[in-house]
Design a protein around this motif. Structure first.
Motif, short mmCIF file in Angstrom:
data_model
loop_
_atom_site.label_atom_id
_atom_site.label_comp_id
_atom_site.label_asym_id
_atom_site.label_seq_id
_atom_site.Cartn_x
_atom_site.Cartn_y
_atom_site.Cartn_z
N ASP A 14 0.84 -1.20 0.00
CA ASP A 14 0.00 0.00 0.00
C ASP A 14 0.88 1.25 0.00
N HIS A 15 1.91 1.23 0.80
CA HIS A 15 2.83 2.38 0.87
C HIS A 15 3.56 2.55 -0.46
N ALA A 16 3.98 1.46 -1.07
CA ALA A 16 4.67 1.54 -2.36
C ALA A 16 3.74 2.14 -3.42
N LEU A 17 2.47 1.73 -3.42
CA LEU A 17 1.53 2.28 -4.39
C LEU A 17 1.29 3.76 -4.11
N LEU A 18 1.20 4.14 -2.86
CA LEU A 18 1.03 5.55 -2.50
C LEU A 18 2.17 6.38 -3.06
N LEU A 19 3.39 5.89 -2.92
CA LEU A 19 4.55 6.61 -3.46
C LEU A 19 4.50 6.68 -4.98
N LYS A 20 4.07 5.60 -5.63
CA LYS A 20 3.96 5.59 -7.10
C LYS A 20 2.91 6.59 -7.57
N VAL A 21 1.78 6.62 -6.88
CA VAL A 21 0.71 7.56 -7.25
C VAL A 21 1.20 8.99 -7.07
N ARG A 22 1.84 9.25 -5.95
CA ARG A 22 2.35 10.60 -5.69
C ARG A 22 3.36 11.02 -6.76
N GLN A 23 4.25 10.11 -7.13
CA GLN A 23 5.24 10.40 -8.17
C GLN A 23 4.56 10.65 -9.51
N ARG A 24 3.52 9.87 -9.81
CA ARG A 24 2.79 10.04 -11.06
C ARG A 24 2.14 11.42 -11.11
N LEU A 25 1.59 11.87 -10.00
CA LEU A 25 0.97 13.19 -9.97
C LEU A 25 1.99 14.28 -10.23
N LEU A 45 -0.32 2.93 -13.95
CA LEU A 45 0.48 2.26 -12.91
C LEU A 45 0.25 0.75 -12.88
N GLN A 46 -0.66 0.26 -13.72
CA GLN A 46 -1.02 -1.17 -13.74
C GLN A 46 -1.42 -1.64 -12.35
N ALA A 47 -2.29 -0.84 -11.73
CA ALA A 47 -2.79 -1.14 -10.38
C ALA A 47 -4.31 -1.16 -10.44
N ASN A 48 -4.92 -1.81 -9.45
CA ASN A 48 -6.39 -1.85 -9.48
C ASN A 48 -6.95 -0.51 -9.00
N LEU A 49 -8.10 -0.16 -9.54
CA LEU A 49 -8.72 1.14 -9.28
C LEU A 49 -9.02 1.39 -7.81
N PRO A 50 -9.60 0.43 -7.07
CA PRO A 50 -9.86 0.71 -5.65
C PRO A 50 -8.60 1.04 -4.86
N ALA A 51 -7.50 0.38 -5.17
CA ALA A 51 -6.24 0.66 -4.46
C ALA A 51 -5.72 2.05 -4.80
N VAL A 52 -5.85 2.46 -6.05
CA VAL A 52 -5.41 3.80 -6.45
C VAL A 52 -6.30 4.85 -5.80
N LYS A 53 -7.62 4.61 -5.77
CA LYS A 53 -8.52 5.56 -5.11
C LYS A 53 -8.19 5.68 -3.62
N GLN A 54 -7.84 4.57 -3.00
CA GLN A 54 -7.46 4.60 -1.58
C GLN A 54 -6.17 5.41 -1.39
N ALA A 55 -5.21 5.24 -2.28
CA ALA A 55 -3.95 5.99 -2.19
C ALA A 55 -4.21 7.48 -2.38
N ILE A 56 -5.07 7.83 -3.33
CA ILE A 56 -5.37 9.24 -3.57
C ILE A 56 -6.14 9.83 -2.38
N ALA A 57 -7.02 9.04 -1.77
CA ALA A 57 -7.72 9.51 -0.57
C ALA A 57 -6.72 9.78 0.55
N GLU A 58 -5.70 8.95 0.65
CA GLU A 58 -4.65 9.16 1.66
C GLU A 58 -3.89 10.45 1.36
N LEU A 59 -3.62 10.72 0.08
CA LEU A 59 -2.96 11.96 -0.30
C LEU A 59 -3.85 13.17 0.01
N ALA A 60 -5.15 13.00 -0.10
CA ALA A 60 -6.08 14.08 0.25
C ALA A 60 -6.03 14.35 1.75
#
Length: 99
Positions: A14-25, A45-60
């Motif tokens: 989850d943390h790795a995906l959060l970092l990938k999403v943040r870098q992508r932004l 990012l070749q990741a599932n949508l619910p996980a990406v939405k969760q990462a973006i919610a964490e960034l929010a």
């Protein structure tokens, strides 16, 4: 059944995906105020949508992106507007602090 005795912790994936999403932004060139295409980000990012939405919610929650319930393109996540300096500072007025 979910064990509610212990608080849940984010996994390292989850943390790795959060970092990938943040870098992508950062690297994708999204402009301030632009809606974030969560589906496109997940695809890139070749990741599932619910996980990406969760990462973006964490960034929010960390105030790196904004959730707008009545955004220009409907409810969703948007890049934040740039920080605007205090209007007094724009006119050369500085606060004085006494010790």
């Amino acid at each position: 059944m979910l064990n509610t005795d212990r608080p849940t912790r984010a996994s390292s994936s989850d943390h790795a995906l959060l970092l990938k999403v943040r870098q992508r932004l950062v690297t994708a060139g999204y402009q301030p105020g632009q809606a974030l295409p969560t589906g496109l980000i997940a695809h890139h990012l070749q990741a599932n949508l619910p996980a990406v939405k969760q990462a973006i919610a964490e960034l929010a929650r960390a105030r790196k992106v904004e959730f707008r319930p009545n955004g220009e393109h409907g409810p969703g996540y948007y890049m934040p507007a740039p920080h605007r300096p205090n209007s007094l500072a724009r006119h050369g007025v500085r606060a004085r602090y006494s010790a």
